[in-house]
Motif scaffolding. Structure first.
Motif, PDB file in Angstrom:
ATOM      1  N   GLN A  71       0.832  -1.210   0.000  1.00  0.00           N
ATOM      2  CA  GLN A  71       0.000   0.000   0.000  1.00  0.00           C
ATOM      3  C   GLN A  71       0.865   1.259   0.000  1.00  0.00           C
ATOM      4  O   GLN A  71       0.620   2.197  -0.755  1.00  0.00           O
ATOM      5  N   ASP A  80      -2.833   2.991  -6.610  1.00  0.00           N
ATOM      6  CA  ASP A  80      -3.947   2.447  -5.839  1.00  0.00           C
ATOM      7  C   ASP A  80      -3.646   2.508  -4.341  1.00  0.00           C
ATOM      8  O   ASP A  80      -2.675   1.919  -3.869  1.00  0.00           O
ATOM      9  N   PHE A  82      -5.040   1.001  -2.026  1.00  0.00           N
ATOM     10  CA  PHE A  82      -5.193  -0.306  -1.390  1.00  0.00           C
ATOM     11  C   PHE A  82      -4.067  -1.260  -1.767  1.00  0.00           C
ATOM     12  O   PHE A  82      -4.112  -2.444  -1.425  1.00  0.00           O
ATOM     13  N   SER A  86      -7.638  -4.623  -3.299  1.00  0.00           N
ATOM     14  CA  SER A  86      -9.085  -4.520  -3.410  1.00  0.00           C
ATOM     15  C   SER A  86      -9.533  -4.867  -4.828  1.00  0.00           C
ATOM     16  O   SER A  86      -8.915  -4.454  -5.808  1.00  0.00           O
ATOM     17  N   VAL A  97     -14.550   3.712   3.370  1.00  0.00           N
ATOM     18  CA  VAL A  97     -13.141   3.313   3.453  1.00  0.00           C
ATOM     19  C   VAL A  97     -12.687   3.576   4.881  1.00  0.00           C
ATOM     20  O   VAL A  97     -13.013   4.623   5.456  1.00  0.00           O
ATOM     21  N   TYR A 105      -5.357   0.927   4.698  1.00  0.00           N
ATOM     22  CA  TYR A 105      -6.713   1.315   4.307  1.00  0.00           C
ATOM     23  C   TYR A 105      -7.504   0.084   3.881  1.00  0.00           C
ATOM     24  O   TYR A 105      -7.012  -0.752   3.122  1.00  0.00           O
ATOM     25  N   GLU A 106      -8.745  -0.019   4.401  1.00  0.00           N
ATOM     26  CA  GLU A 106      -9.600  -1.164   4.114  1.00  0.00           C
ATOM     27  C   GLU A 106     -10.901  -0.700   3.468  1.00  0.00           C
ATOM     28  O   GLU A 106     -11.521   0.259   3.922  1.00  0.00           O
ATOM     29  N   PRO A 107     -11.330  -1.390   2.410  1.00  0.00           N
ATOM     30  CA  PRO A 107     -12.608  -1.053   1.785  1.00  0.00           C
ATOM     31  C   PRO A 107     -13.774  -1.743   2.483  1.00  0.00           C
ATOM     32  O   PRO A 107     -13.608  -2.818   3.069  1.00  0.00           O
ATOM     33  N   ASP A 238      -9.146  -6.340   8.369  1.00  0.00           N
ATOM     34  CA  ASP A 238      -8.899  -6.842   7.023  1.00  0.00           C
ATOM     35  C   ASP A 238      -9.889  -7.940   6.647  1.00  0.00           C
ATOM     36  O   ASP A 238     -10.320  -8.031   5.497  1.00  0.00           O
ATOM     37  N   TYR A 288     -12.705  -8.086  -1.402  1.00  0.00           N
ATOM     38  CA  TYR A 288     -11.366  -7.947  -0.808  1.00  0.00           C
ATOM     39  C   TYR A 288     -10.825  -9.359  -0.620  1.00  0.00           C
ATOM     40  O   TYR A 288     -10.752  -9.867   0.502  1.00  0.00           O
TER      41      TYR A 288
END
Length: 417
Positions: A71, A80, A82, A86, A97, A105-107, A238, A288
């Motif tokens: 990342q 990106d 992520f 992602s 987010v 960073y997690e979607p 995650d 993810y």
């Protein structure tokens, strides 16, 4: 409390294993196609052949620090955020987010109960029509949203209490009369202590689902003495839910939406059932799609099924961290290096490096479980340690079963006084 969230919880182990193994090749292929990171990590892998745990175990483990590094590299290059992990991008398919320490960073996708928390909330005793007091944070980290979306999927209403402001939390609980609390156990303790100090009764709060911290039996009993039945779950930002506690209070039952392996720290090699190792998770989340994601947490599989009738595998819960990298004489020694040494010798059953002495006067001893104590094995191991780590270590051969089953590959026993 022995009712089930759905029929998946009581499938036969054979039916469950067949279902997840049937889904696994498609998930691997999807990750290769839709995730730039896994297209690289799994380059050359024939996804159609990943149909068993043995085949899964041959894939590389991607650990949390590697996800962060990817990342950071992509962000530094203006790419990106992520890191290519992602499978969905900003827009309607990603309503939120979140950020975890790192930052990572997690979607969040749009799927109902995206983090799969409803199962754990149900196991903790919450039911449709309950009001839940959610004491997890709603900003930056996903914990608040994880629990709220799960509670909504279960049919509960949610008061987004968040963190802090204990006096206002007590007031809201007293006036809204929620059925229970979800949040960290330490914050619930603060709220109940504040209620005692204010002379405010909270008779409606009879259950709790806690996570994010250790939940020792002493604290569980403290809650029980105040009429609150507390249960814990194991989840990450995650992966969402990994495992949850039931009324049997005998370990944590694995969630139905993940494939969990316990591997020797520093490697991707599954350990025998009951041995402590790192929790590695493959998620069936297509937004993810993390394949063999190393959590860095230690746990172990418990034998037998849950007494409640749930048939999935149980783990002991969180037992510490797997990253045991240690600096010795100015050089880092990694668990993976100890595993590399051990793999060279089929006589080695288990190995642990013990670092002792005063700082600046480090001593290393490699303790090795083996049935063979002759033939120059100790000398060969000493040479291998020097080759792999560039450091000298003594070797101590011990009988099988001598080393503690605690997941430790490197033990730092030095004095720091």
């Amino acid at each position: 409390m022995n009712t089930f969230y759905d029929a998946l919880e009581t499938r036969s182990p054979e039916e469950r294993e067949a279902a997840v193994m049937a889904a696994l090749p498609g998930q691997v292929a999807h990750a290769q196609k839709r995730s730039a990171a896994f297209a690289e990590i799994l380059a050359g892998v024939d996804a159609s052949q990943v149909t068993s745990r043995a085949a899964l175990a041959r894939l590389p483990v991607t650990r949390k620090h590697e996800l962060l590094e990817r990342q950071q590299a992509r962000r530094a290059a203006g790419g990106d955020v992520f890191g290519g992990f992602s499978a969905v991008g900003f827009g309607a398919g990603m309503p939120r987010v979140f950020a975890s320490p790192g930052p990572i960073y997690e979607p969040e996708g749009t799927r109902r109960d995206y983090w799969r928390m409803a199962r754990a909330i149900h196991a903790a005793g919450f039911r449709p029509g309950d009001l839940v007091h959610n004491g997890f944070s709603y900003h930056f980290v996903p914990a608040g949203s994880m629990m709220e979306s799960g509670a909504h999927a279960l049919g509960c209403s949610v008061f987004p209490g968040g963190t802090g402001q204990t006096e206002q939390q007590v007031q809201a609980m007293a006036e809204l009369r929620p059925a229970g609390y979800i949040g960290t156990p330490s914050f619930l303790k603060l709220i109940l202590e504040k209620a005692d100090a204010l002379g405010t009764k909270l008779p409606s709060v009879g259950k709790a689902l806690v996570s994010g911290e250790a939940f020792p039996p002493s604290l569980r009993d403290w809650f029980a003495a105040r009429g609150v039945a507390g249960y814990q779950c194991y989840a990450t930002a995650d992966l969402g839910l990994i495992a949850y506690e039931t009324s049997a209070r005998e370990g944590l039952v694995l969630d139905e939406g993940v494939i969990v392996e316990i591997v020797r720290p520093g490697t991707g090699d599954p350990v025998p059932e009951g041995e402590v190792g790192e929790v590695v998770v493959t998620t069936l989340n297509t937004d993810y799609p993390l394949i063999r994601f190393g959590t860095g947490d230690l746990s172990a599989v418990l034998p037998g099924p849950c007494p409640t009738g749930r048939t999935h595998t149980r783990i002991k819960g969180w037992m510490g961290r797997a990253d045991q990298t240690t600096k010795v004489r100015g050089m880092f020694v990694h668990p993976g290096q100890i595993a590399t040494v051990a793999k060279r010798f089929p006589q080695v059953l288990r190995a642990r490096l013990v670092v002792s002495g005063e700082m600046a006067n480090d001593q290393m001893v490699l303790q090795v479980e083996t049935r063979e104590t002759a033939g120059g094995l100790a000398q060969q191991l000493e040479a291998a340690v020097r080759e792999v780590t560039k450091l000298r270590a003594d070797v101590q051969l011990v009988a099988p079963g001598t080393l503690a089953n605690d997941g430790r590959v490197i033990e730092d026993a030095r004095s720091y006084r």
